[in-house]
Design a protein around this motif. Structure first.
Motif, PDB file in Angstrom:
ATOM      1  N   ARG A 137       0.846  -1.200   0.000  1.00 26.63           N
ATOM      2  CA  ARG A 137       0.000   0.000   0.000  1.00 26.63           C
ATOM      3  C   ARG A 137       0.875   1.241   0.000  1.00 26.63           C
ATOM      4  NH1 ARG A 137      -1.793   2.681   4.471  1.00 26.63           N
ATOM      5  NH2 ARG A 137      -1.310   0.865   5.786  1.00 26.63           N
ATOM      6  N   LYS A 138       0.567   2.161  -0.910  1.00 30.25           N
ATOM      7  CA  LYS A 138       1.345   3.384  -1.028  1.00 30.25           C
ATOM      8  C   LYS A 138       0.744   4.495  -0.169  1.00 30.25           C
ATOM      9  CE  LYS A 138       2.784   2.396  -5.791  1.00 30.25           C
ATOM     10  NZ  LYS A 138       4.196   2.163  -5.420  1.00 30.25           N
ATOM     11  N   PRO A 139       1.570   5.411   0.358  1.00 34.03           N
ATOM     12  CA  PRO A 139       1.024   6.535   1.121  1.00 34.03           C
ATOM     13  C   PRO A 139       0.282   7.499   0.208  1.00 34.03           C
ATOM     14  CG  PRO A 139       3.401   6.788   0.838  1.00 34.03           C
ATOM     15  CD  PRO A 139       3.042   5.427   0.307  1.00 34.03           C
ATOM     16  N   ASP A 140      -0.852   7.994   0.681  1.00 34.16           N
ATOM     17  CA  ASP A 140      -1.589   9.016  -0.057  1.00 34.16           C
ATOM     18  C   ASP A 140      -1.959  10.137   0.913  1.00 34.16           C
ATOM     19  OD1 ASP A 140      -3.888   8.245   1.389  1.00 34.16           O
ATOM     20  OD2 ASP A 140      -4.524   6.861  -0.173  1.00 34.16           O
ATOM     21  N   GLU A 141      -2.751  11.089   0.436  1.00 34.51           N
ATOM     22  CA  GLU A 141      -3.058  12.257   1.264  1.00 34.51           C
ATOM     23  C   GLU A 141      -3.944  11.930   2.456  1.00 34.51           C
ATOM     24  OE1 GLU A 141      -5.624  12.682  -2.534  1.00 34.51           O
ATOM     25  OE2 GLU A 141      -3.697  11.824  -1.903  1.00 34.51           O
ATOM     26  N   HIS A 142      -4.456  10.699   2.512  1.00 33.11           N
ATOM     27  CA  HIS A 142      -5.281  10.287   3.649  1.00 33.11           C
ATOM     28  C   HIS A 142      -4.530   9.369   4.615  1.00 33.11           C
ATOM     29  CE1 HIS A 142      -8.702  12.109   1.693  1.00 33.11           C
ATOM     30  NE2 HIS A 142      -8.474  11.398   0.601  1.00 33.11           N
ATOM     31  N   THR A 143      -3.277   9.084   4.326  1.00 30.26           N
ATOM     32  CA  THR A 143      -2.472   8.233   5.196  1.00 30.26           C
ATOM     33  C   THR A 143      -2.185   8.968   6.505  1.00 30.26           C
ATOM     34  OG1 THR A 143      -1.430   7.189   3.279  1.00 30.26           O
ATOM     35  CG2 THR A 143      -0.318   6.944   5.394  1.00 30.26           C
ATOM     36  N   ILE A 144      -2.284   8.259   7.611  1.00 33.60           N
ATOM     37  CA  ILE A 144      -1.994   8.861   8.910  1.00 33.60           C
ATOM     38  C   ILE A 144      -0.767   8.178   9.520  1.00 33.60           C
ATOM     39  CG2 ILE A 144      -4.379   9.531   9.327  1.00 33.60           C
ATOM     40  CD1 ILE A 144      -4.646   7.094  11.155  1.00 33.60           C
ATOM     41  N   ALA A 145      -0.096   8.880  10.425  1.00 34.74           N
ATOM     42  CA  ALA A 145       1.119   8.358  11.037  1.00 34.74           C
ATOM     43  C   ALA A 145       1.190   8.805  12.489  1.00 34.74           C
ATOM     44  CB  ALA A 145       2.352   8.855  10.282  1.00 34.74           C
ATOM     45  N   ARG A 146       2.046   8.144  13.252  1.00 35.75           N
ATOM     46  CA  ARG A 146       2.291   8.576  14.623  1.00 35.75           C
ATOM     47  C   ARG A 146       2.884   9.982  14.601  1.00 35.75           C
ATOM     48  NH1 ARG A 146       4.744   3.495  14.375  1.00 35.75           N
ATOM     49  NH2 ARG A 146       3.621   1.837  15.463  1.00 35.75           N
ATOM     50  N   VAL A 147       2.446  10.821  15.530  1.00 36.43           N
ATOM     51  CA  VAL A 147       3.034  12.153  15.612  1.00 36.43           C
ATOM     52  C   VAL A 147       4.101  12.227  16.696  1.00 36.43           C
ATOM     53  CG1 VAL A 147       0.986  13.286  14.725  1.00 36.43           C
ATOM     54  CG2 VAL A 147       1.273  13.047  17.193  1.00 36.43           C
ATOM     55  N   ALA A 148       4.171  11.200  17.557  1.00 37.88           N
ATOM     56  CA  ALA A 148       5.240  11.113  18.564  1.00 37.88           C
ATOM     57  C   ALA A 148       5.377  12.422  19.337  1.00 37.88           C
ATOM     58  CB  ALA A 148       6.546  10.690  17.905  1.00 37.88           C
ATOM     59  N   SER A 149       6.559  13.038  19.277  1.00 30.22           N
ATOM     60  CA  SER A 149       6.807  14.224  20.099  1.00 30.22           C
ATOM     61  C   SER A 149       6.054  15.464  19.648  1.00 30.22           C
ATOM     62  CB  SER A 149       8.307  14.520  20.160  1.00 30.22           C
ATOM     63  OG  SER A 149       8.943  13.644  21.067  1.00 30.22           O
ATOM     64  N   VAL A 150       5.419  15.416  18.482  1.00 31.25           N
ATOM     65  CA  VAL A 150       4.567  16.537  18.100  1.00 31.25           C
ATOM     66  C   VAL A 150       3.378  16.642  19.062  1.00 31.25           C
ATOM     67  CG1 VAL A 150       3.199  17.532  16.220  1.00 31.25           C
ATOM     68  CG2 VAL A 150       5.313  16.357  15.715  1.00 31.25           C
ATOM     69  N   THR A 151       3.129  15.585  19.832  1.00 31.43           N
ATOM     70  CA  THR A 151       2.121  15.640  20.892  1.00 31.43           C
ATOM     71  C   THR A 151       2.431  16.765  21.874  1.00 31.43           C
ATOM     72  OG1 THR A 151       1.871  13.247  20.692  1.00 31.43           O
ATOM     73  CG2 THR A 151       0.908  14.263  22.633  1.00 31.43           C
ATOM     74  N   LYS A 152       3.703  17.113  22.016  1.00 28.73           N
ATOM     75  CA  LYS A 152       4.080  18.221  22.896  1.00 28.73           C
ATOM     76  C   LYS A 152       3.401  19.524  22.471  1.00 28.73           C
ATOM     77  CE  LYS A 152       8.614  16.394  24.313  1.00 28.73           C
ATOM     78  NZ  LYS A 152       8.517  15.045  23.710  1.00 28.73           N
ATOM     79  N   THR A 153       3.150  19.670  21.174  1.00 31.77           N
ATOM     80  CA  THR A 153       2.452  20.858  20.682  1.00 31.77           C
ATOM     81  C   THR A 153       1.059  20.951  21.286  1.00 31.77           C
ATOM     82  OG1 THR A 153       3.640  20.657  18.585  1.00 31.77           O
ATOM     83  CG2 THR A 153       1.721  22.094  18.615  1.00 31.77           C
TER      84      THR A 153
END
Length: 228
Positions: free
Chosen positions: A52-68
């Motif tokens: 499966r290829k990534p597209d504009e609807h693919t989601i990923a872990r945000v990890a340390s962006v949670t600090k935001t």
């Protein structure tokens, strides 16, 4: 304004170079202009098993962006007059008084210094974490405060601390009276329309997930990370 189309060939070339150099499974890139997605590029694969290829609807872990999100929550509560950035952490988490004070005082560890990585706190809680990919619960973090240490003087240098933000999340919980995840969901995710942002991967979102892999320098196929 720079002509976006003229930049696309170079962006694609750089993405392909990064894939090859770092042996990455896939990359998803987006360019936002005036709050809209002006261009998207998916490179490699989002899931090696299914191709499966990534597209504009693919989601990923945000990890340390949670600090935001944690920072936003703290500032919201500040704006409501429920806390002050110069509050000592111990004012909101009395158990913090039990930490080992290598430098300064317990009261010198303020919310402002935690937010800016100038508190002097250790990077991680003295519990299993990144080494085991089994992360501590809030109860475990609070229970290990007696083993936690302030290791450099406050404001003496920038010292990254995941623990600092875990404790700030606990401040959000105690000051707001809501679980941290519920507060962020209702006060940040929902008002901003972040419908694909969640703390626990749901069955509906899982097919869109950018599968994570652990580096395996001596194997041809990377190991799948078992946490979401």
């Amino acid at each position: 304004m720079v002509d976006l189309e003229s930049l696309i060939p170079d962006i694609k070339r750089l993405a392909q170079e990064k894939l090859a150099k770092h042996r990455l499974p896939g990359i998803a890139l987006g360019i936002i202009r005036d709050q809209d997605l002006a261009w998207f590029g998916g490179f490699g694969l989002a899931d090696l098993d299914s191709d499966r290829k990534p597209d504009e609807h693919t989601i990923a872990r945000v990890a340390s962006v949670t600090k935001t999100f944690t920072t936003t929550a703290v500032l919201q509560l500040r704006d409501e007059g429920k806390l002050h950035l110069n509050d000592p952490l111990v004012k909101h988490i009395p158990e913090f008084a039990s930490v080992k004070v290598g430098f300064g005082t317990v009261e010198d560890v303020t919310l402002r210094r935690l937010l800016t990585h100038h508190s002097g706190l250790v990077t991680e809680s003295p519990t299993p974490g990144w080494d085991a990919l089994q992360f501590p619960t809030r109860e475990e973090i609070l229970g290990h405060l007696k083993e936690t240490e302030i290791v450099i003087p406050q404001d003496s240098g920038w010292k990254y601390s995941n623990l600092a933000f875990a404790l700030l999340g606990e401040v959000v919980h105690r000051v707001s009276g809501e679980p941290y995840t519920e507060y962020v969901r209702t006060q940040i995710f929902e008002p901003l329309g972040l419908s694909s942002s969640v703390f626990d991967l749901t069955a509906d979102l899982k097919p869109r997930f950018f599968v994570g892999y652990n580096p395996t320098p001596f194997q041809d196929f990377p190991e799948t990370q078992l946490f979401y």
